[in-house]
Design a protein around this motif. Sequence first.
Motif, PDB file in Angstrom:
ATOM      1  N   TYR A 210       0.832  -1.208   0.000  1.00 50.83           N
ATOM      2  CA  TYR A 210       0.000   0.000   0.000  1.00 50.83           C
ATOM      3  C   TYR A 210       0.867   1.258   0.000  1.00 50.83           C
ATOM      4  O   TYR A 210       0.574   2.226  -0.692  1.00 50.83           O
ATOM      5  CB  TYR A 210      -0.911   0.041   1.232  1.00 50.83           C
ATOM      6  CG  TYR A 210      -2.151  -0.795   1.130  1.00 50.83           C
ATOM      7  CD1 TYR A 210      -2.987  -0.729   0.032  1.00 50.83           C
ATOM      8  CD2 TYR A 210      -2.496  -1.646   2.162  1.00 50.83           C
ATOM      9  CE1 TYR A 210      -4.125  -1.499  -0.044  1.00 50.83           C
ATOM     10  CE2 TYR A 210      -3.643  -2.419   2.103  1.00 50.83           C
ATOM     11  CZ  TYR A 210      -4.453  -2.334   0.993  1.00 50.83           C
ATOM     12  OH  TYR A 210      -5.576  -3.088   0.929  1.00 50.83           O
TER      13      TYR A 210
ATOM     14  N   LYS B  49      -4.345   0.201  -7.256  1.00 46.65           N
ATOM     15  CA  LYS B  49      -4.412   0.274  -5.793  1.00 46.65           C
ATOM     16  C   LYS B  49      -5.716  -0.308  -5.283  1.00 46.65           C
ATOM     17  O   LYS B  49      -5.750  -1.001  -4.258  1.00 46.65           O
ATOM     18  CB  LYS B  49      -4.237   1.719  -5.342  1.00 46.65           C
ATOM     19  CG  LYS B  49      -3.979   1.860  -3.859  1.00 46.65           C
ATOM     20  CD  LYS B  49      -3.530   3.276  -3.529  1.00 46.65           C
ATOM     21  CE  LYS B  49      -3.188   3.362  -2.064  1.00 46.65           C
ATOM     22  NZ  LYS B  49      -4.108   4.174  -1.321  1.00 46.65           N
TER      23      LYS B  49
ATOM     24  N   GLY C 210      -6.419  -3.522  -2.722  1.00 44.26           N
ATOM     25  CA  GLY C 210      -7.347  -3.464  -1.585  1.00 44.26           C
ATOM     26  C   GLY C 210      -8.394  -4.552  -1.648  1.00 44.26           C
ATOM     27  O   GLY C 210      -8.717  -5.183  -0.635  1.00 44.26           O
TER      28      GLY C 210
ATOM     29  N   GLU D 116      -6.775  -7.820  -0.776  1.00 46.50           N
ATOM     30  CA  GLU D 116      -6.526  -7.930   0.651  1.00 46.50           C
ATOM     31  C   GLU D 116      -7.820  -8.243   1.404  1.00 46.50           C
ATOM     32  O   GLU D 116      -7.813  -8.987   2.384  1.00 46.50           O
ATOM     33  CB  GLU D 116      -5.904  -6.626   1.154  1.00 46.50           C
ATOM     34  CG  GLU D 116      -5.178  -6.747   2.467  1.00 46.50           C
ATOM     35  CD  GLU D 116      -5.993  -6.217   3.619  1.00 46.50           C
ATOM     36  OE1 GLU D 116      -5.804  -6.743   4.725  1.00 46.50           O
ATOM     37  OE2 GLU D 116      -6.791  -5.307   3.427  1.00 46.50           O
TER      38      GLU D 116
END
Length: 114
Positions: free
Chosen positions: A4, A40, A44, A47
């Motif tokens: 991140y 990005k 996310g 994750e």
Amino acid sequence: LPLYRDMANLKYMVAKLYDSTPRELTKYIDSMLNTVCEAKKCVGLGEASRDPDARAEYLLMARIFIEDTQDDLTILRRLNLINKNREKQMKSLAKAIVAQCVAWRDYTNTQGLK
């Protein structure tokens, strides 16, 4: 996650390109920034996903988006719109992001699964 942090740094570096490129390229830089933002978001989503296959897909998409950004940097350098140092710095960060995505994708996370 270090991934991140690296993604945020790359996003910042792309945003800084607005200061050093001609106004005619605003749409091009917008496209690059959007690509990094999408990458990005994929990280996310990966994750947040508990499904290893879905996580692998999200990380694969993130890798593809970052590789596209590397191509954009090559184009800007060939047009002499960014210097070789900036290209090298940004590509180095992009390569680190790709490596992290690949490593995470290949890591078999069996925590919580039976």
